[in-house]
Design an enzyme around this catalytic site. Structure first.
Site, short mmCIF file in Angstrom:
data_model
loop_
_atom_site.label_atom_id
_atom_site.label_comp_id
_atom_site.label_asym_id
_atom_site.label_seq_id
_atom_site.Cartn_x
_atom_site.Cartn_y
_atom_site.Cartn_z
N LYS A 15 0.82 -1.22 0.00
CA LYS A 15 0.00 0.00 0.00
C LYS A 15 0.85 1.27 0.00
O LYS A 15 2.05 1.25 0.28
CB LYS A 15 -0.97 -0.02 1.18
CG LYS A 15 -2.12 -0.99 0.95
CD LYS A 15 -3.20 -0.89 2.01
CE LYS A 15 -4.39 -1.78 1.64
NZ LYS A 15 -5.42 -1.81 2.68
N ARG A 71 -3.46 -10.09 5.27
CA ARG A 71 -3.88 -10.11 3.86
C ARG A 71 -2.73 -9.58 3.00
O ARG A 71 -2.31 -8.42 3.16
CB ARG A 71 -5.14 -9.26 3.70
CG ARG A 71 -5.76 -9.28 2.32
CD ARG A 71 -7.05 -8.46 2.31
NE ARG A 71 -7.68 -8.48 1.01
CZ ARG A 71 -7.40 -7.62 0.02
NH1 ARG A 71 -6.49 -6.67 0.21
NH2 ARG A 71 -8.03 -7.70 -1.15
#
Length: 275
Positions: free
Chosen positions: A220, A254
């Site tokens: 991210k 995740r």
């Protein structure tokens, strides 16, 4: 095994949830696994690499993402889910915010529903109430198109915790038992760089809610912006944040890079024996 029992038994050690985006515009691997055959090949690789759960997404939720129609999302996700369930023995999560996609996914064997909008869209609560499938409720301030424009909180931890308390209450009132719920604080979903790292450092503050925590920081912008790294250069940052999240009470991690994360978690687990 019931789904509720699955949560209590399988989350005793951190679970690695592998990300499978079957969208043409995902921020990290856009279009890479959008075809059916490539997606199935990737599932086999993910299982070989040690994934505990496969998380299939048919709609990108990256900042600025455009909406996908229900028809298109169903066409991307459901045939793949059916094929995975027929070919492999692996738990499958469906990443969706649409009630009909949730409904069809549950019919065809989805083990978890993973909703970035925490069942706030029309019909979603009812679909989950009529099933026994676990559901992950994620916190997001705003919507994907605009969530990163100017996120503001009085206190990022307390505000997210209050959101979770409210959503848990709504779920229970709808007939979704508390023990079916998983919580995701939503790294990168309406948070500044500093807020994301405060959230990571203080993740264990959600422990008093008594529910499993899912952490998704893989590749991210919170990693890219801090380190000045492009999306394909964020492996070290992704693994580091996965380890920190695990140390701070995350039950599900995740990730895109499954093999490397599994290796890192094995080392963490081995050293934890001697602490």
């Amino acid at each position: 095994m019931t789904h509720n029992k699955f949560l209590s038994e399988n989350l005793k050690k951190p679970q690695v949830m592998g990300i499978l985006n079957v969208t043409p515009d995902s921020f990290s691997d856009g279009g890479k696994f959008a075809t059916f055959d490539k997606a199935l090949t990737q599932v086999a690789q993910m299982i070989s690499d040690g994934a505990d759960i496969i998380d299939i997404g048919g709609e990108s939720t990256r900042p600025g993402a455009v909406d996908v129609s229900e028809k298109d999302e169903l066409a991307r996700v459901i045939p793949l889910l059916k094929a995975i369930k027929k070919k492999f023995t692996i738990r499958v999560s469906i990443d969706t915010s649409k009630a009909e996609v949730m409904s069809q996914a549950i019919i065809h064997g989805a083990d978890i529903i993973n909703d970035v909008r925490a069942l706030q869209n029309d019909g979603c609560l009812a679909v989950l109430a009529n099933s026994n499938v676990p559901v992950c409720l994620m916190h997001m301030q705003g919507l994907p198109r605009s969530m990163q424009e100017n996120p503001q909180y009085d206190d990022v931890i307390d505000d997210i915790k209050q959101f979770f308390i409210e959503r848990i209450k709504v779920c229970e009132q709808a007939g979704i038992k508390r023990e079916r719920l998983i919580l995701d604080p939503g790294f990168g979903f309406g948070k500044t760089l500093e807020q994301n790292y405060q959230l990571l450092a203080q993740l264990s503050q959600f422990k008093d809610l008594g529910l499993p925590i899912l952490s998704g920081t893989s590749r991210k912008s919170m990693i890219g912006n801090l380190l000045a790294r492009n999306v394909d250069e964020r492996l070290a940052g992704s693994i580091t944040t996965a380890i920190i999240a695990t140390q701070h009470n995350a039950s599900i991690i995740r990730v895109h890079d499954i093999k490397e994360t599994v290796d890192a978690l094995k080392i963490l687990s081995m050293t934890a024996k001697y602490q």
